[in-house]
Scaffold this active site. Sequence first.
Site, short mmCIF file in Angstrom:
data_model
loop_
_atom_site.label_atom_id
_atom_site.label_comp_id
_atom_site.label_asym_id
_atom_site.label_seq_id
_atom_site.Cartn_x
_atom_site.Cartn_y
_atom_site.Cartn_z
N SER A 465 -3.12 30.58 1.08
CA SER A 465 -3.04 30.06 2.45
C SER A 465 -2.36 31.07 3.37
O SER A 465 -1.52 31.84 2.92
CB SER A 465 -2.24 28.75 2.40
OG SER A 465 -2.48 27.97 3.53
N PRO A 466 -2.70 31.05 4.66
CA PRO A 466 -2.04 31.99 5.57
C PRO A 466 -0.53 31.76 5.62
O PRO A 466 -0.08 30.62 5.74
CB PRO A 466 -2.67 31.68 6.93
CG PRO A 466 -3.43 30.40 6.77
CD PRO A 466 -3.71 30.23 5.32
N GLN A 543 -6.70 35.69 9.78
CA GLN A 543 -6.36 34.53 10.64
C GLN A 543 -5.84 35.06 11.97
O GLN A 543 -4.85 35.78 12.01
CB GLN A 543 -5.31 33.63 10.00
CG GLN A 543 -5.13 32.34 10.81
CD GLN A 543 -3.96 31.48 10.37
OE1 GLN A 543 -2.83 31.96 10.35
NE2 GLN A 543 -4.20 30.22 10.05
N HIS A 619 -6.85 30.20 14.43
CA HIS A 619 -5.70 29.31 14.19
C HIS A 619 -5.55 28.38 15.39
O HIS A 619 -5.12 28.80 16.46
CB HIS A 619 -4.44 30.16 14.01
CG HIS A 619 -3.27 29.40 13.47
ND1 HIS A 619 -3.19 28.03 13.42
CD2 HIS A 619 -2.11 29.85 12.91
CE1 HIS A 619 -2.04 27.67 12.89
NE2 HIS A 619 -1.35 28.75 12.57
N HIS A 622 -0.81 23.61 14.37
CA HIS A 622 0.65 23.81 14.32
C HIS A 622 1.33 24.02 15.66
O HIS A 622 2.41 24.63 15.72
CB HIS A 622 1.01 24.98 13.37
CG HIS A 622 0.48 24.78 11.98
ND1 HIS A 622 0.46 25.77 11.04
CD2 HIS A 622 -0.04 23.69 11.36
CE1 HIS A 622 -0.06 25.33 9.91
NE2 HIS A 622 -0.38 24.04 10.08
N TYR A 624 0.66 25.93 18.17
CA TYR A 624 0.55 27.21 18.87
C TYR A 624 -0.44 27.06 20.02
O TYR A 624 -0.89 25.95 20.32
CB TYR A 624 0.17 28.32 17.88
CG TYR A 624 1.24 28.50 16.83
CD1 TYR A 624 2.54 28.92 17.20
CD2 TYR A 624 1.01 28.22 15.48
CE1 TYR A 624 3.54 29.05 16.26
CE2 TYR A 624 2.01 28.37 14.52
CZ TYR A 624 3.28 28.78 14.92
OH TYR A 624 4.28 28.90 14.00
N ARG A 672 -8.55 26.55 11.71
CA ARG A 672 -7.47 25.71 11.15
C ARG A 672 -7.04 24.71 12.22
O ARG A 672 -6.79 25.06 13.36
CB ARG A 672 -6.29 26.57 10.71
CG ARG A 672 -5.12 25.72 10.22
CD ARG A 672 -4.08 26.48 9.44
NE ARG A 672 -4.36 26.42 8.00
CZ ARG A 672 -3.43 26.50 7.04
NH1 ARG A 672 -2.15 26.68 7.35
NH2 ARG A 672 -3.75 26.44 5.77
N ARG A 767 3.09 28.01 -0.51
CA ARG A 767 4.36 28.32 -1.18
C ARG A 767 4.21 28.67 -2.66
O ARG A 767 4.89 29.59 -3.13
CB ARG A 767 5.34 27.15 -0.98
CG ARG A 767 5.82 27.07 0.48
CD ARG A 767 6.48 25.77 0.78
NE ARG A 767 5.55 24.66 0.62
CZ ARG A 767 5.89 23.38 0.66
NH1 ARG A 767 7.16 23.06 0.84
NH2 ARG A 767 4.99 22.43 0.52
C1 LIG Z 1 6.49 31.17 4.87
C2 LIG Z 1 5.32 30.42 5.45
C3 LIG Z 1 4.62 30.98 6.50
C4 LIG Z 1 3.51 30.32 7.03
N1 LIG Z 1 2.77 30.91 8.00
C5 LIG Z 1 1.58 30.39 8.37
C6 LIG Z 1 0.68 31.10 9.20
O1 LIG Z 1 0.93 32.23 9.58
N2 LIG Z 1 -0.47 30.48 9.57
C7 LIG Z 1 -0.79 29.22 9.14
O2 LIG Z 1 -1.85 28.70 9.50
N3 LIG Z 1 0.03 28.55 8.33
C8 LIG Z 1 1.19 29.11 7.92
N4 LIG Z 1 2.00 28.45 7.02
C9 LIG Z 1 1.55 27.13 6.51
C10 LIG Z 1 0.85 27.29 5.17
O3 LIG Z 1 -0.35 28.02 5.28
C11 LIG Z 1 0.53 25.93 4.53
O4 LIG Z 1 -0.35 25.24 5.39
C12 LIG Z 1 1.78 25.10 4.30
O5 LIG Z 1 2.84 25.89 3.78
C13 LIG Z 1 1.49 23.97 3.31
O6 LIG Z 1 1.03 24.48 2.08
P1 LIG Z 1 1.97 24.56 0.77
O7 LIG Z 1 2.48 23.18 0.52
O8 LIG Z 1 1.06 25.06 -0.31
O9 LIG Z 1 3.10 25.51 1.05
C14 LIG Z 1 3.12 29.08 6.50
C15 LIG Z 1 3.86 28.53 5.45
C16 LIG Z 1 4.92 29.18 4.91
C17 LIG Z 1 5.66 28.58 3.75
#
Ligand SMILES: Cc1cc2nc3c(=O)[nH]c(=O)nc-3n(C[C@H](O)[C@H](O)[C@H](O)COP(=O)(O)O)c2cc1C
Length: 818
Positions: A465-466, A543, A619, A622, A624, A672, A767
């Site tokens: 994931s991004p 992304q 994107h 979230h 943005y 997204r 994560r």
């Molecule tokens: C350190 C970190 C940075 C993230 N940065 C982005 C991002 O740049 N773009 C995005 O769409 N989501 C971002 N996310 C959200 C993740 O892509 C994901 O949707 C979210 O962490 C839930 O997934 P998980 O439970 O597997 O961590 C980020 C998450 C983490 C933990």
Amino acid sequence: MKIACIGGGPAGLNFAINMKLKDPHHEIDVFERNAHGVTFGWGVVFSDQTVENLARTDPETAAIIAAEFAHWDDIDVHIHGATITSGGHGFIGIGRKRLLEILEDRARALGVAIHFEAECGPDDPRWADYDLVVAADGANSRVREAYADHFGVDVDVRANKFVWLGTSKTFDAFTFAFEQTEHGWVWAHAYRFAPDCSTFIVECSEETWRGLGFDRMDQAEAIATCEKLFAKYLDGHPLQSNASHLVGSAAWLNFRRIKCERWHHGKFILLGDAAHTAHFSIGSGTKLALEDAIKLAEVLNRTSSSLSRSDGEGDRSAQLNGGGVTAGNASHPSTIESPFDGPPPHELRSRGGVEPLDLEAAMFEYVATRNLEVLKLQNSARNSTEWFETLERYLHFEPLQFAYSLLTRSQRISHENLRLRDRDWLEGVERWFWEKAGEPGKSAAPMFAPFQLREMRLENRITVSPMAMYSAEDGMPNDFHLVHYGQRSLGGAGLVFTEMTCVSPEGRISPGCTGLWNEEQAAAWKRIVDFVHANSKAKICLQLGHSGGKGSTRVGWEGNDVPLDEGNWPVMAASAVPWSPVNQVPRAMTRPDMDAVREQFVASVQFGIEAGFDMVELHAAHGYLLSGFLTPLINQRTDEYGGSLENRLRFPLEVFAAMRAAWPKELPMSVRISANDWAGDDGITPQDAVAIGEAFAQLGADLIDVSAGQTSTDAQPVYGRMFQTPFSDKVRNEGRLATMAVGNIYEPDHANSILAAGRADLVALARPHLIDPMWTLRAAAALDYRDIHVPPQYLNGQAQLARNLQREAEMAAANMRA
Ligand SMILES: Cc1cc2nc3c(=O)[nH]c(=O)nc-3n(C[C@H](O)[C@H](O)[C@H](O)COP(=O)(O)O)c2cc1C
Ligand SMILES: Cc1cc2nc3c(=O)[nH]c(=O)nc-3n(C[C@H](O)[C@H](O)[C@H](O)COP(=O)(O)OP(=O)(O)OC[C@H]3O[C@@H](n4cnc5c(N)ncnc54)[C@H](O)[C@@H]3O)c2cc1C
């Protein structure tokens, strides 16, 4: 103690039995409104675990019940003219009437006085003679209703109509039969509970129910109609009701999910369905009632010194202050006056005993322990209830996938659980999945099946994931990014997303964000993309985003969304709504701003082509910039870009269309979205998300990446395993779109269950990949999947891991057998 128990259902009777077993000196009176032998319902199903729990405290009763159980293994799902049978489910059932007879006999033998035809209210003067009054008076508890404010009652009336019938037709399998009518679908949940009798619950949406005229039929007509609808399953056996006292359509119910913040008030203690209910489709109401009773008897028979004060979760003082055992608590006024003026029974001395009981501590332990169990089951039950309420969503599935979806609906049964239950059946599902993925004849975990988007073929369904790394300077990806993305591409995932890469310096979240607005950045990204392509089978997706009002903040680990100490740059957004009181007030975007931002996205796409990316994601989640246009929580514009969803979509769609025009036709694009603002009807709802997904798809989006939240500081997300997957399910199956699920998905079993059930087409893990770049290779080793591409440099490590995991699994199985 002298205890009155209102209600002679499973909860009340089992409580009385357990109290007497603990101490025969207790005086227990059970007051049941019905005459002896008269009860509602037909059979109930149990698990082996429930019987074991019963046997621990009352082996005699458990043995009688166990001897009378009807037992069956198979589940038959009848849909679209097909019957899908899976085995190994291990159900046991017994007639409710028989269960109550057994419990009544046992209670009487232990000296419990049972008073039939004894309707009791909460304000009955005879309660003055009792130390405690246990309200086991079922889902329509009068005691709970009388003190509803005090108990903090929450009732959720569900959408579907159901009626609980019985039949002499004996079903060999637990049967789900779905029938289409001109007014919609009607289905039956049927199971045998005695040699000559089965439960037969009929369920449908309210619309179908009215369409079929059930609202205007008397019971006999309704039963005759159901007999006709399900004639092919009944083999001429009649359906019967034992709720003959209910007139007309009243025998049809809407399930009421009940939960209570507090379970005790003065002398009253709630037990069983009076305190909580769980939808009949997961068959756990009687289990909860019986187990509540065991726990309550246990804590009431422990002395103050032996009560656990830290059992279960939660803050005891908060619970007790929030109502506790104190009658007439000012903060929770009762709807009627409590009959117990004067001090509450804080301390009870067991008659004949010496040590007092600390009732507060006992109640704390009872509620904390049981509430945890109830919450777990109610969560599963909610998933199951919603599955039946949104049945239409799954009717286009082929019968095999429909059955898989039904079996895994509560998320309590997973892919690997199904393998344990019926390996052959599950392998059939896997074969089917691979065939649909274009590889007929192969049977392996769904997560390893390929997936095609336009001309891009993914090796498997797992994506990184991004994730923003906040490690760039002036938007330039560097050696950290090469190692980070390179390593994750070597780890086996089919698709690796870049972090949100920003289309302009002002569009960055933090000074550490990567960007793609100049040639140097394009060259730096090309180095990474080339490494991925040269050394792995992974594809890499760029992304692209703009931070909007959430920009100009610190790098993640120094404070998410916290403005910089110095060097802040001005930010803009759909409206001049600051993200939080400490964030800048953004400038509301003008039309020239929109033109400029759209062109920045297009320029970044062109740099992305130079860099050689396989896919681009917009994107729009979230909170943005583009997400800020979509959500009414941020977008307060009054022009054609604000107001209705159509208006709020206008600018994000314009950006997407311009990007799509610039991006090669043969390559895929995704978007997204935040599918839920977690802000009730004030924000984006999952229903809106379907419309949003469809709108982007019409302009050429090949995949909707279904995230949620982060659009408001006031959001109330409900976390849990795979917590956002239901939104992906909805967008995919109501919008008929390809989706990617994300959010607390961390085990291969989660991914396989989601994919095989058709809740998503791809599964993203964020994560888990931060800490384990090799997540997919590790899963392949654990599942003994050999066809995954392993970088040749790492082959020995993969082989050793597979061997070690295999050995561990064999040892664990041997230990289980021992
Ligand atoms: C350190 C970190 C940075 C993230 N940065 C982005 C991002 O740049 N773009 C995005 O769409 N989501 C971002 N996310 C959200 C993740 O892509 C994901 O949707 C979210 O962490 C839930 O997934 P998980 O439970 O597997 O961590 C980020 C998450 C983490 C933990
Ligand atoms: C359609 C349907 C199917 C179900 N299937 C299953 C299943 O398969 N497995 C399962 O485990 N559970 C099932 N349940 C749930 C199960 O029936 C309940 O969870 C369980 O009966 C709860 O036990 P209880 O003793 O708390 O309440 P109840 O069984 O409701 O008992 C309450 C008793 O209190 C009496 N009463 C009520 N008010 C008063 C009053 N004022 N004075 C005196 N007496 C009073 C009632 O007559 C009743 O006997 C199903 C429920 C429904 C509706």
